[in-house]
Design an enzyme around this catalytic site. Structure first.
Site, mmCIF file in Angstrom:
data_model
loop_
_atom_site.group_PDB
_atom_site.id
_atom_site.type_symbol
_atom_site.label_atom_id
_atom_site.label_comp_id
_atom_site.label_asym_id
_atom_site.label_seq_id
_atom_site.Cartn_x
_atom_site.Cartn_y
_atom_site.Cartn_z
ATOM 1 N N ILE A 1 0.864 -1.173 0.000
ATOM 2 C CA ILE A 1 0.000 0.000 0.000
ATOM 3 C C ILE A 1 0.902 1.225 0.000
ATOM 4 O O ILE A 1 2.049 1.159 0.421
ATOM 5 C CB ILE A 1 -0.979 -0.002 1.196
ATOM 6 C CG1 ILE A 1 -0.249 -0.170 2.534
ATOM 7 C CG2 ILE A 1 -2.026 -1.070 1.036
ATOM 8 C CD1 ILE A 1 -1.176 -0.190 3.740
ATOM 9 N N ASP A 2 0.376 2.319 -0.519
ATOM 10 C CA ASP A 2 1.192 3.515 -0.693
ATOM 11 C C ASP A 2 1.753 4.010 0.641
ATOM 12 O O ASP A 2 1.190 3.759 1.706
ATOM 13 C CB ASP A 2 0.367 4.629 -1.335
ATOM 14 C CG ASP A 2 -0.105 4.273 -2.731
ATOM 15 O OD1 ASP A 2 0.546 3.442 -3.375
ATOM 16 O OD2 ASP A 2 -1.135 4.841 -3.163
ATOM 17 N N LYS A 3 2.837 4.757 0.550
ATOM 18 C CA LYS A 3 3.507 5.302 1.735
ATOM 19 C C LYS A 3 2.521 5.981 2.683
ATOM 20 O O LYS A 3 2.527 5.736 3.891
ATOM 21 C CB LYS A 3 4.586 6.296 1.303
ATOM 22 C CG LYS A 3 5.213 7.078 2.450
ATOM 23 C CD LYS A 3 6.108 8.200 1.946
ATOM 24 C CE LYS A 3 6.599 9.073 3.091
ATOM 25 N NZ LYS A 3 7.385 10.236 2.616
ATOM 26 N N THR B 1 -0.764 5.783 2.773
ATOM 27 C CA THR B 1 -1.981 5.023 3.070
ATOM 28 C C THR B 1 -1.700 4.165 4.291
ATOM 29 O O THR B 1 -0.630 3.564 4.404
ATOM 30 C CB THR B 1 -2.387 4.137 1.879
ATOM 31 O OG1 THR B 1 -2.661 4.968 0.752
ATOM 32 C CG2 THR B 1 -3.615 3.313 2.202
ATOM 33 N N ARG C 1 -6.936 5.783 -5.793
ATOM 34 C CA ARG C 1 -6.708 7.220 -5.961
ATOM 35 C C ARG C 1 -6.958 7.649 -7.406
ATOM 36 O O ARG C 1 -7.593 8.673 -7.678
ATOM 37 C CB ARG C 1 -5.295 7.566 -5.520
ATOM 38 C CG ARG C 1 -5.028 7.230 -4.053
ATOM 39 C CD ARG C 1 -3.536 7.198 -3.738
ATOM 40 N NE ARG C 1 -2.923 8.508 -3.931
ATOM 41 C CZ ARG C 1 -1.611 8.704 -3.913
ATOM 42 N NH1 ARG C 1 -0.776 7.671 -3.743
ATOM 43 N NH2 ARG C 1 -1.120 9.921 -4.059
#
Length: 314
Positions: free
Chosen positions: A137-139, A141, A236
């Site tokens: 998962i993104d930084k 998130t 996103r």
């Protein structure tokens, strides 16, 4: 640790017509094509019990047995970084990742990542592709992430991701007042001008996002989002594509949309929320060793929960 582990898979019919090495690179994506070709040529990969050349065209439905030899990853070092471990056993780890923690080392983030923390916690993960991390998962998130502790578990979890059987539900705060949920089925690829961004484009990879309304506010909507695929920045990008970008998203969010008559406290909270309002709340898998369905839930982090409280107060 035994460097040799047996991985098995049935080749999907959708891959019919591909070369054997191409098909195996789709089934076992954490191994390079070159490494898979070497294993095929050495007889370490058998298709329905037979040793075949890398160029063999597969039909789909064949059963593959791969004797994989994994070399320890020495490029990444363990670091004593706190981990929020939700569950751990001999086969898997479930981590609740805070916002701000990068998952894998990359340009600009050579250390201080989740992977560094995992290697400190369990050094044996050096022998698993990507140190056992099968999705990310993104930084910025927050939320749940699964890690495989054995090659067999890694193979099983990757298989579940490819079959879209992993239950992944996110909470997302979108800008704009939605009247109903829906599905975004739109392919995603690299942005044509900005290589750090992604965009909906006809030549992208298939991407499907399902969303439903959890709570409505005058100019915002709290969503429950389920992923059918797992493309980079998928939620996103898709939410921005339908003109409901996530609050705080520095890349796809645009300018904050302020409710009519919003007070200074609410305006300040919305303007000061500097990360995408996205939280991986629920994660469900079939346990790779027991075959039982397991599910975990992560509470909202304080910043996200606090923003919702302010919105509710108006």
């Amino acid at each position: 640790m035994n460097p040799f582990q047996t991985l098995t898979a049935e080749i999907p019919v959708a891959l019919a017509g591909l070369r054997l090495d191409q098909a195996l690179s789709e089934i076992f994506p954490d191994f390079s094509r070159g490494r898979l070709q070497t294993w095929i040529k050495s007889g370490a990969a058998k298709v329905d019990g037979a040793v075949l050349p890398p160029k063999h065209r597969i039909l789909g439905g064949e059963y593959v047995v791969l004797q994989a030899e994994v070399e320890p990853d020495t490029a990444v070092v363990g670091q004593d970084i706190p981990l929020e471990i939700v569950h751990e056993d001999d086969d898997i780890l479930i981590i609740d990742k805070p916002a701000g923690l990068v998952v894998h080392p990359a340009a600009g983030h050579s250390d201080g990542t989740l992977q560094n923390a995992l290697l400190h916690h369990a050094p044996e993960l050096a022998g698993i592709p990507r140190c056992g991390i099968v999705h990310r998962i993104d930084k910025d998130t927050s939320g749940l992430l699964m890690v495989a502790k054995t090659l067999a578990a890694h193979n099983a979890l990757v298989g579940q991701l490819q079959e879209h059987s992993v239950q992944r539900e996110y909470l997302a705060l979108a800008q704009g007042a939605m009247t109903a949920g829906g599905t975004v089925d739109a392919p995603i690829g690299r942005h044509p001008r900005d290589r750090k961004r992604y965009a909906v484009r006809n030549d992208g990879k298939p991407a499907v996002t399902h969303y439903r309304v959890a709570e409505r506010f005058p100019r915002h909507t709290l969503l429950r989002v389920q992923l059918e695929t797992g493309r980079t920045h998928q939620i996103r990008v898709h939410m921005s594509h339908i003109d409901y970008p996530l609050v705080g998203d520095p890349v796809y969010g645009g300018r904050p949309r302020l409710p009519p008559g919003a007070g200074p406290h609410l305006i300040a909270c919305l303007q000061e929320f500097k990360r995408q309002a996205l939280h991986a709340e629920i994660l469900g898998i079939v346990h790779p060793a027991t075959g039982e369905y397991c599910e975990w839930q992560s509470p909202l982090p304080d910043d996200f929960a606090g923003l919702l409280d302010v919105l509710r107060a108006g």
